[in-house]
Scaffold this motif. Structure first.
Motif, PDB file in Angstrom:
ATOM      1  N   CYS A  64       0.547  -0.996  -0.017  1.00  0.00           N
ATOM      2  CA  CYS A  64      -0.002  -0.002  -0.024  1.00  0.00           C
ATOM      3  C   CYS A  64       1.100   1.552  -0.076  1.00  0.00           C
ATOM      4  CB  CYS A  64      -1.219   0.245   1.313  1.00  0.00           C
ATOM      5  SG  CYS A  64      -2.222  -1.444   1.238  1.00  0.00           S
ATOM      6  N   GLY A  65       2.173   1.286  -0.691  1.00  0.00           N
ATOM      7  CA  GLY A  65       3.006   2.428  -0.674  1.00  0.00           C
ATOM      8  C   GLY A  65       2.998   2.374   0.988  1.00  0.00           C
ATOM      9  N   ARG A  66       3.188   2.314   2.025  1.00  0.00           N
ATOM     10  CA  ARG A  66       3.325   2.375   2.825  1.00  0.00           C
ATOM     11  C   ARG A  66       5.284   1.470   3.986  1.00  0.00           C
ATOM     12  NH1 ARG A  66      -1.920   0.811   5.840  1.00  0.00           N
ATOM     13  NH2 ARG A  66      -2.623   0.249   3.691  1.00  0.00           N
ATOM     14  N   TYR A  67       5.950   2.580   3.670  1.00  0.00           N
ATOM     15  CA  TYR A  67       7.085   2.347   4.209  1.00  0.00           C
ATOM     16  C   TYR A  67       7.390   2.569   5.072  1.00  0.00           C
ATOM     17  CZ  TYR A  67       8.185   6.843   1.614  1.00  0.00           C
ATOM     18  OH  TYR A  67       7.955   8.298   1.417  1.00  0.00           O
ATOM     19  N   LEU A  68       6.997   3.835   6.016  1.00  0.00           N
ATOM     20  CA  LEU A  68       7.136   3.895   7.269  1.00  0.00           C
ATOM     21  C   LEU A  68       5.920   3.683   8.498  1.00  0.00           C
ATOM     22  CD1 LEU A  68       8.273   7.793   6.511  1.00  0.00           C
ATOM     23  CD2 LEU A  68       9.675   5.556   7.030  1.00  0.00           C
ATOM     24  N   GLU A  69       6.779   3.263   9.168  1.00  0.00           N
ATOM     25  CA  GLU A  69       5.243   3.057  10.353  1.00  0.00           C
ATOM     26  C   GLU A  69       5.141   3.725  11.536  1.00  0.00           C
ATOM     27  OE1 GLU A  69       4.377  -0.807  12.472  1.00  0.00           O
ATOM     28  OE2 GLU A  69       3.195  -0.572  10.546  1.00  0.00           O
ATOM     29  N   GLY A  70       5.410   4.895  12.336  1.00  0.00           N
ATOM     30  CA  GLY A  70       5.953   5.466  13.621  1.00  0.00           C
ATOM     31  C   GLY A  70       6.727   5.795  13.339  1.00  0.00           C
ATOM     32  N   GLY A  71       7.270   6.423  11.948  1.00  0.00           N
ATOM     33  CA  GLY A  71       8.383   7.475  11.523  1.00  0.00           C
ATOM     34  C   GLY A  71       9.579   5.983  11.646  1.00  0.00           C
ATOM     35  N   ALA A  73      11.629   2.985   9.233  1.00  0.00           N
ATOM     36  CA  ALA A  73      10.989   2.432   7.734  1.00  0.00           C
ATOM     37  C   ALA A  73      10.237   0.745   7.794  1.00  0.00           C
ATOM     38  CB  ALA A  73      13.000   1.819   7.348  1.00  0.00           C
ATOM     39  N   LYS A  74       9.458   0.708   7.324  1.00  0.00           N
ATOM     40  CA  LYS A  74       9.399  -1.006   7.541  1.00  0.00           C
ATOM     41  C   LYS A  74       9.521  -1.235   6.443  1.00  0.00           C
ATOM     42  CE  LYS A  74       3.926  -2.292   8.069  1.00  0.00           C
ATOM     43  NZ  LYS A  74       2.712  -2.071   7.309  1.00  0.00           N
ATOM     44  N   PRO A  75      10.070  -2.587   6.557  1.00  0.00           N
ATOM     45  CA  PRO A  75      10.834  -3.578   6.184  1.00  0.00           C
ATOM     46  C   PRO A  75       9.927  -4.670   4.988  1.00  0.00           C
ATOM     47  CG  PRO A  75      11.179  -4.840   8.018  1.00  0.00           C
ATOM     48  CD  PRO A  75      10.062  -3.464   8.383  1.00  0.00           C
ATOM     49  N   ILE A  76      10.929  -4.910   3.970  1.00  0.00           N
ATOM     50  CA  ILE A  76      10.165  -6.108   3.337  1.00  0.00           C
ATOM     51  C   ILE A  76      10.973  -7.223   3.072  1.00  0.00           C
ATOM     52  CG2 ILE A  76      10.311  -6.610   0.625  1.00  0.00           C
ATOM     53  CD1 ILE A  76       9.848  -3.801   0.029  1.00  0.00           C
ATOM     54  N   ARG A  77      10.104  -8.294   3.551  1.00  0.00           N
ATOM     55  CA  ARG A  77      10.751  -9.383   3.572  1.00  0.00           C
ATOM     56  C   ARG A  77      10.238 -10.781   2.828  1.00  0.00           C
ATOM     57  NH1 ARG A  77       8.561 -13.649   7.146  1.00  0.00           N
ATOM     58  NH2 ARG A  77      10.260 -15.271   7.032  1.00  0.00           N
ATOM     59  N   ILE A  78      11.048 -10.951   1.708  1.00  0.00           N
ATOM     60  CA  ILE A  78      10.504 -12.208   1.124  1.00  0.00           C
ATOM     61  C   ILE A  78      11.883 -12.932   1.557  1.00  0.00           C
ATOM     62  CG2 ILE A  78      10.858 -12.878  -1.242  1.00  0.00           C
ATOM     63  CD1 ILE A  78      10.900  -9.672  -2.011  1.00  0.00           C
ATOM     64  N   GLU A  79      11.784 -14.613   2.062  1.00  0.00           N
ATOM     65  CA  GLU A  79      12.383 -15.394   1.735  1.00  0.00           C
ATOM     66  C   GLU A  79      12.006 -16.777   1.129  1.00  0.00           C
ATOM     67  OE1 GLU A  79      11.095 -18.761   4.928  1.00  0.00           O
ATOM     68  OE2 GLU A  79      13.091 -17.717   6.131  1.00  0.00           O
ATOM     69  N   ALA A  80      12.365 -17.344   0.820  1.00  0.00           N
ATOM     70  CA  ALA A  80      12.642 -18.096  -0.577  1.00  0.00           C
ATOM     71  C   ALA A  80      13.280 -19.701  -0.570  1.00  0.00           C
ATOM     72  CB  ALA A  80      13.724 -18.258  -1.832  1.00  0.00           C
ATOM     73  N   ILE A  81      12.483 -20.763   0.483  1.00  0.00           N
ATOM     74  CA  ILE A  81      13.250 -21.645   0.541  1.00  0.00           C
ATOM     75  C   ILE A  81      13.961 -22.576  -0.243  1.00  0.00           C
ATOM     76  CG2 ILE A  81      13.028 -24.284   1.844  1.00  0.00           C
ATOM     77  CD1 ILE A  81      12.335 -22.088   3.748  1.00  0.00           C
TER      78      ILE A  81
END
Length: 120
Positions: A64-71, A73-81
């Protein structure tokens, strides 16, 4: 090499989700349900081409274009097994490998199986 499971958090249209792959997998669905997001996540985590792009991710890649949360940075997490690794990959990553139980879709050491990092 084959992807057994892909976990995505805070990336494009996916707030949080897990995709289990069994052999060849076909992604089917209507428009805007996340098929391309799954493919983009795989490209981001495995594809060296995207790493040459600057920036590698931008504000549109965050859920949703939200990269900040409470000031913060909100991380993107991608994990491939990954399973069925080549001999070269097995040697290179031997200290970082865990056994995967394909029938359960989870690591074998979660149920009192072999210890993590046993090299298989």
């Amino acid at each position: 090499m084959q992807i057994a499971r892909l976990t995505i958090e805070n990336f494009r249209s996916v707030s949080a989700g897990v995709v289990h792959f069994a052999g060849h997998t076909l992604l089917v669905g209507g428009n805007n349900v996340g098929k391309s997001t799954v493919c983009e996540a795989m490209e981001l985590v495995l594809g060296p081409e995207r790493m040459g792009r600057r920036p590698v991710v931008d504000e549109h890649d965050f859920h949703c274009g939200r990269y900040l949360e409470g000031g913060q940075a909100k991380p993107i997490r991608i994990e491939a097994i990954l399973i069925d690794l080549s001999e070269e990959a097995l040697l290179r990553f031997s200290k970082h490998l865990r056994r995967w139980d394909a029938t359960k879709g989870e690591f074998a050491d979660l149920e009192g199986g072999p210890a993590a990092g046993d090299g298989a």
